[in-house]
Write an enzyme that holds these catalytic residues in place. Structure first.
Site, PDB file in Angstrom:
ATOM      1  N   ASP A 292      26.053  11.509  48.752  1.00 56.44           N
ATOM      2  CA  ASP A 292      25.840  10.340  49.601  1.00 56.44           C
ATOM      3  C   ASP A 292      26.770  10.825  50.793  1.00 56.44           C
ATOM      4  O   ASP A 292      26.786  11.857  51.309  1.00 56.44           O
ATOM      5  CB  ASP A 292      26.489   9.242  49.086  1.00 56.44           C
ATOM      6  CG  ASP A 292      25.589   7.915  49.241  1.00 56.44           C
ATOM      7  OD1 ASP A 292      25.697   7.767  50.338  1.00 56.44           O
ATOM      8  OD2 ASP A 292      24.981   7.123  48.566  1.00 56.44           O
ATOM      9  N   GLY A 314      24.581  16.295  51.626  1.00 44.31           N
ATOM     10  CA  GLY A 314      24.928  14.861  51.497  1.00 44.31           C
ATOM     11  C   GLY A 314      24.383  14.201  52.694  1.00 44.31           C
ATOM     12  O   GLY A 314      23.287  14.350  53.108  1.00 44.31           O
ATOM     13  N   HIS A 315      24.871  12.961  52.929  1.00 45.76           N
ATOM     14  CA  HIS A 315      24.075  12.054  53.827  1.00 45.76           C
ATOM     15  C   HIS A 315      24.919  12.191  55.144  1.00 45.76           C
ATOM     16  O   HIS A 315      24.942  11.212  55.858  1.00 45.76           O
ATOM     17  CB  HIS A 315      24.013  10.687  53.250  1.00 45.76           C
ATOM     18  CG  HIS A 315      23.194  10.692  52.059  1.00 45.76           C
ATOM     19  ND1 HIS A 315      22.861   9.407  51.232  1.00 45.76           N
ATOM     20  CD2 HIS A 315      22.353  11.678  51.555  1.00 45.76           C
ATOM     21  CE1 HIS A 315      22.048   9.795  50.389  1.00 45.76           C
ATOM     22  NE2 HIS A 315      21.732  10.975  50.390  1.00 45.76           N
ATOM     23  N   GLY A 316      25.712  12.963  55.449  1.00 46.98           N
ATOM     24  CA  GLY A 316      26.602  12.849  56.911  1.00 46.98           C
ATOM     25  C   GLY A 316      27.716  12.173  56.837  1.00 46.98           C
ATOM     26  O   GLY A 316      28.075  11.471  55.938  1.00 46.98           O
TER      27      GLY A 316
END
Length: 485
Positions: A292, A314-316
């Site tokens: 995430d 991940g999601h930065g």
């Protein structure tokens, strides 16, 4: 060592406790203190969701006794050394911890906390040759100044939801609460044992045609800091959290440095570091890979400085999501410098729900390298988990956002720049300088998306961003400053 303490017998154990208090509690410290398990435990009471380990009562300064003369056989600090607070070490094994990976060592940790909390410049030591399992615990203050929680071994919760005590809180594991000046550090590992939590059927799973299926689910944050200040978290390896790895709520003056945070790319909701209602935060020199957000910044966060962080997969790095359920959200003065984001679904993201209020302002992204990142730069004021959200007329205002020296490669499945802003509360004062994003593989996608986005392209960018509008929108001319006060 815990068994040895039990064989001392009550009189001798009481004598050892007196010696230790004389040494560590009144300012005269030996060079190496071994603390035997204190008799009687004392301290915390049960509450819903685990035990709060409270600090013992500390008498006012004018009621405390003068420093005690060390008992025979105890060597005080060398008088030739300049007077400084000497750290007094509380090894959890001396309080009965076993560290074999299966024994429940919770009570030993709670006892060590109670003892160390009452002593200035104390160190709670989790030794390097052990694997210690403890259940949900809140380590509460206030405590004497200079307290250090030193993790050199392995510290972990019970292995999955089936082993979680029914009476324990399933939303958090370790909580540090109401503390001033705590340091959590070490060369060891906090192991989250998260795999069985990720595989619960209520967790997000891939559905048909690229959809996501999900439902409500309680999983614990691994380490939470609550209502505390002057915190330092450094040097630790933290991995496989059931949900968020670190969470800071209601804190101030926080420094995070040199962490390694790791979970698989498909582990749901495993944000690396989450900050909310917290101000003056520094996150430095850390590597985060998870399923995430690498770092997520929630409402009530001010003066957050992120430097030399490597994210991915991940999601930065995300600001938000903000404004859910028509709530007010305020975030200001966030800086990201010298960051690297690799193999991630998002790069630099601001996400808000329709119907919210408040503002995101004073955001600076400077010198960020992208490596095969989808949605490198994204502002999304239409954030919605299931795409069934209704259009609403209010929104969190996003303003004063700058992107400078953002370079690297993007995943061509999405345009590298995406500004989707509200019709009624558009994004304003977005500035772009030295932005150069090229495809990781495949053909150039040279069509950035802008909707109700106002700002300035200060230098030519790759791809060109012609869709930013000049000035202020008509909807904001009568009320140009919606920022939180």
């Amino acid at each position: 060592m815990g068994g040895g303490a039990s064989r001392l017998g009550l009189p001798r154990l009481m004598a050892v406790a007196f010696v230790l208090l004389a040494l560590c509690g009144f300012g005269v410290h030996g060079r190496n203190h071994i603390h035997k398990k204190p008799h009687g435990g004392g301290g915390g009471g049960r509450h819903r969701g685990g035990t709060v380990v409270s600090s013992p009562a500390v008498p006012p300064a004018d009621e405390q006794t003068q420093p005690a003369t060390p008992p025979p056989g105890i060597v005080p600090s060398d008088p030739a050394v300049p007077a400084q607070p000497e750290q007094c070490v509380f090894d959890v094994r001396a309080f009965g911890a076993v560290g074999d990976g299966t024994t429940d060592d919770t009570e030993a940790f709670r006892a060590a906390w109670r003892a160390a909390c009452a002593v200035e410049s104390a160190v709670i030591s989790v030794p390097s040759d052990g694997t210690f399992t403890i259940t949900t615990t809140t380590f509460a203050g206030p405590c004497k100044p200079g307290l250090v929680f030193q993790v050199d071994g392995v510290l972990m919760p019970p292995d999955g939801p089936d082993c979680w005590p029914p009476s324990d809180n399933r939303r958090q594991w370790l909580v540090f609460s109401n503390l001033d000046g705590l340091t959590v550090r070490g060369a060891g590992t906090i192991e989250g044992n998260g795999e069985d939590w990720w595989n619960l059927p209520c967790k997000p799973h891939r559905g048909p045609n690229g959809s996501t299926l999900r439902g409500p689910c309680d999983s614990p944050t691994l380490v939470r800091f609550f209502m505390s200040r002057n915190l330092v978290v450094e040097g630790l390896r933290v991995e496989n959290s059931p949900e968020f790895h670190f969470r800071f709520d209601g804190c101030s003056d926080v420094r995070v440095d040199g962490l390694s945070i790791r979970s698989p790319a498909n582990s749901p909701n495993t944000d690396g570091i989450h900050v909310e209602n917290t101000e003056r935060v520094a996150i430095y020199n850390s590597m985060i890979s998870n399923g995430d957000d690498c770092i997520s910044i929630g409402t009530g966060s001010y003066d957050v400085d992120i430097q030399n962080v490597t994210c991915g997969p991940g999601h930065g790095i995300s600001i938000g999501s903000l404004g859910v359920h028509n709530s007010q959200a305020c975030v200001a003065n966030v800086t990201v410098r010298n960051a690297v984001i690799r193999n991630s679904d998002n790069g630099l993201r601001i996400k808000t729900w329709q119907g919210g209020m408040g503002s995101v302002s004073g955001i600076s992204f400077d010198t960020v390298t992208m490596d095969n990142v989808r949605n490198c730069i994204i502002i999304d004021q239409f954030y919605c988990l299931d795409k069934r959200c209704m259009n609403q007329s209010t929104a969190v205002h996003v303003t004063d956002v700058s992107y400078a020296n953002v370079r690297g490669s993007y995943d061509v499945r999405s345009a590298p720049i995406h500004f989707a802003c509200s019709d009624t509360v558009p994004c304003t004062n977005i500035t772009m300088s030295e932005v150069e994003l090229l495809p990781f593989s495949g053909e150039l996608v040279d069509d950035p998306f802008c909707w109700s986005a106002y700002g300035l392209q200060q230098t030519p960018t790759i791809p060109p961003i012609y869709c930013l509008q000049d000035g202020l929108p008509d909807s904001l001319l009568d009320n140009p400053d919606l920022r939180c006060r």
